[in-house]
Scaffold this motif. Structure first.
Motif, short mmCIF file in Angstrom:
data_model
loop_
_atom_site.label_atom_id
_atom_site.label_comp_id
_atom_site.label_asym_id
_atom_site.label_seq_id
_atom_site.Cartn_x
_atom_site.Cartn_y
_atom_site.Cartn_z
N GLY A 11 0.79 -1.22 0.00
CA GLY A 11 0.00 0.00 0.00
C GLY A 11 0.82 1.27 0.00
N ALA A 12 2.15 1.16 0.04
CA ALA A 12 3.00 2.35 -0.01
C ALA A 12 3.12 2.84 -1.44
N PRO A 13 3.07 4.15 -1.67
CA PRO A 13 3.17 4.67 -3.04
C PRO A 13 4.56 4.55 -3.65
N ALA A 14 5.62 4.64 -2.83
CA ALA A 14 6.98 4.71 -3.38
C ALA A 14 7.94 3.76 -2.67
N LEU A 15 8.97 3.36 -3.40
CA LEU A 15 10.06 2.57 -2.82
C LEU A 15 11.35 2.93 -3.55
N SER A 16 12.40 3.16 -2.78
CA SER A 16 13.73 3.41 -3.34
C SER A 16 14.70 2.42 -2.72
N LEU A 17 15.62 1.91 -3.52
CA LEU A 17 16.58 0.93 -3.02
C LEU A 17 17.97 1.17 -3.58
N GLY A 18 18.95 0.77 -2.81
CA GLY A 18 20.34 0.88 -3.24
C GLY A 18 21.17 -0.24 -2.64
N VAL A 19 22.17 -0.67 -3.39
CA VAL A 19 23.05 -1.76 -2.95
C VAL A 19 24.50 -1.34 -3.21
N PHE A 20 25.37 -1.57 -2.21
CA PHE A 20 26.80 -1.40 -2.47
C PHE A 20 27.52 -2.68 -2.09
N HIS A 21 28.62 -2.93 -2.77
CA HIS A 21 29.41 -4.16 -2.56
C HIS A 21 30.88 -3.83 -2.74
N GLU A 22 31.69 -4.30 -1.80
CA GLU A 22 33.11 -3.98 -1.78
C GLU A 22 33.32 -2.46 -1.82
N GLY A 23 32.40 -1.77 -1.12
CA GLY A 23 32.51 -0.32 -0.97
C GLY A 23 32.01 0.50 -2.13
N LYS A 24 31.52 -0.14 -3.21
CA LYS A 24 31.06 0.60 -4.39
C LYS A 24 29.58 0.33 -4.64
N VAL A 25 28.85 1.38 -5.00
CA VAL A 25 27.42 1.23 -5.31
C VAL A 25 27.28 0.44 -6.60
N VAL A 26 26.51 -0.64 -6.54
CA VAL A 26 26.36 -1.52 -7.71
C VAL A 26 24.95 -1.52 -8.27
N HIS A 27 23.98 -0.98 -7.50
CA HIS A 27 22.61 -1.00 -8.02
C HIS A 27 21.76 0.01 -7.27
#
Length: 502
Positions: A11-27
């Motif tokens: 039921g939430a209108p928005a979602l934001s996500l982020g992933v980092f690996h070995e110190g670097k943002v990958v997604h």
């Protein structure tokens, strides 16, 4: 596709996500709308209320001030706040370490600071007096009990010691040195600010009003942070880099980093609440789970699934995950950090929802990152709203079963008046209606409860989920006894009332 499905079910209108690996943002990715009635999608710089997910900046500020000799982790709070005059072990012995580790035993006591429509119920200059009277429901230093009142005291200590507003101290100590562009403990402005919502039972969303928890509230240290996805990824990746560096080199500082003393911050202080084994602990502002374990332990999903919550990491024996959640009316979020691989996941949503999508999505992403398939997540997402609805139906049916035809002892007008707690720090203003009573908390006309006749001198708050959590912006209240208000009556008058609100 699964993320979009989970978001829709929440039921939430928005979602934001982020992933980092070995110190670097990958997604990074974004779904839905910043506001339910407008088409604009969130982006990397959209500002979410981040609440407890930025407690780590509060903790890191304390750690820096302690390193500089401005204050101390183990100095008694009463030395900083002389009017913290509780006559118990909390008052006599509690330190900043106790506050941040949540080992004071103080109850959550959310009832005393906010309930509906973002209205503050205490002035800042009243908070310390109230903190002296909040009940300790666990013996001091015997266990973990999460309470925002601990962070109220942290806020007041930092301002007392530095003689500066809390937000100014955190900005100069952490936000500016980290180069954060969209992080603030003030009120965020501009079109790229995400709006808070409540999710109705049918899955639709309604915009709600919440409090910004600025310096004037006295609640900023625990609930006042706001940040963009990009900034949160910066905070957590630099935090992990600094922690790994300090751990590897047996030191308390890292070149070109404002984070100091992180070995102490990441050190477990107490077994986490509800944890069945010793593999889940609370550090200084972070949960620590040695896998496998229940990563939903602090999520809104926890009361929905209880002991049936699946353990994460059955194939990842011994891997350490540090984590925390965000949970305020209108916003939920989850973050997981894995020092071993310098990895992290951040997920943010903008509603008091039917299920915590941030928790399920974050675990799904962590599973991909660590090679742990989680085929059950979508099933959990489909089941959670049904469980949530069932809980409210159960509360409603229980009230209906216990309701009697016994009338009140006195005319309704006799129950009207102003009722105070024993310390005279909080009041409930009761007025009579045609067929019931109305409680205005602290006399605030925007924080009210309409009670129906229930059983003699006990009145009840009927279950109106969408009105409470959609329109009034309340936090879900699953305690059945919250619905009952009991008045103690003698032959001619009402003496007092009892409300099990916490």
């Amino acid at each position: 596709e699964q993320i979009a499905q989970i978001l829709k079910l929440s039921g939430a209108p928005a979602l934001s996500l982020g992933v980092f690996h070995e110190g670097k943002v990958v997604h990074k990715a974004h779904f839905g709308r910043r506001e339910c009635t407008k088409p604009d999608a969130p982006n990397d710089e959209s500002i979410y209320f981040s609440g407890s997910m930025l407690k780590i900046l509060t903790v890191s500020t304390i750690s820096k001030l302690a390193y500089d000799g401005v204050l101390g982790w183990d100095v008694r709070i009463r030395e900083y706040l002389p009017d913290f005059n509780r006559d118990d072990d909390v008052g006599r012995l509690a330190t900043l370490r106790d506050l941040i580790a949540n080992t004071t035993g103080l109850t959550g006591g959310v009832f005393y600071w906010s309930q509906q429509n973002g209205e503050l119920l205490q002035k800042k200059n009243e908070l310390l007096r109230m903190a002296c009277h909040i009940e300790a429901v666990k013996p001091f230093r015997t266990g973990f009990l999460y309470s925002q009142w601990n962070y109220v005291l942290v806020h007041l200590v930092i301002e007392a010691v530095t003689k500066k507003p809390f937000s100014e101290v955190v900005h100069s100590t952490m936000i500016q040195p980290l180069g954060l562009k969209n992080t603030t403990f003030a009120i965020p402005h501009g079109p790229n600010t995400i709006s808070p919502h409540g999710a109705r039972e049918d899955g639709s969303a309604i915009k709600i009003k919440i409090n910004p928890w600025t310096d004037e509230s006295g609640m900023t240290a625990g609930a006042g942070g706001k940040a963009s996805l990009n900034d949160l990824l910066t905070v957590y990746s630099k935090l992990l880099h600094s922690y790994n560096d300090q751990l590897a080199h047996n030191r308390d500082t890292t070149p070109e980093s404002p984070f100091v003393g992180l070995r102490a911050v990441f050190e477990p202080q107490v077994k986490a609440r509800t944890a069945k084994s010793n593999n889940q602990e609370y550090c200084l502002g972070l949960y620590k789970t040695s896998l496998p374990g229940n990563l939903s332990i602090s999520s809104w999903n926890s009361p929905l699934f209880g002991e049936k919550t699946p353990a994460f990491g059955n194939t990842l024996q011994g891997v350490e995950v540090f984590h925390h959640t965000l949970g305020i009316p209108g916003f939920l979020g989850s973050m997981f950090l894995v020092p071993k691989s310098s990895s992290g996941v951040v997920v943010l949503t903008n509603a008091t929802p039917l299920l915590d999508a941030s928790d399920l999505v974050a675990q799904g992403l962590l599973g991909v990152l660590l090679g742990e398939p989680l085929p059950y997540l979508l099933k959990m997402a489909n089941t959670a709203p049904k469980i949530s609805s069932a809980i409210f139906r159960f509360i409603a049916s229980s009230l209906e079963e216990d309701k009697t035809d016994t009338p009140p002892s006195l005319p309704l007008a006799s129950y009207a008046g102003i009722y105070y707690n024993s310390s005279k720090t909080f009041s409930l203003h009761v007025s009579s209606l045609e067929k019931g009573l109305r409680i205005s908390v602290q006399g605030n006309p925007r924080v009210t409860y309409d009670l129906e006749m229930f059983d003699g001198d006990t009145f009840c708050l009927p279950v109106k989920r969408d009105e409470e959590y959609g329109e009034k912006g309340m936090w879900p209240q699953l305690l059945p006894s919250f619905r009952r208000v009991e008045f103690e009556v003698d032959k001619k008058s009402v003496r007092c009332l009892t409300w099990h609100h916490d």
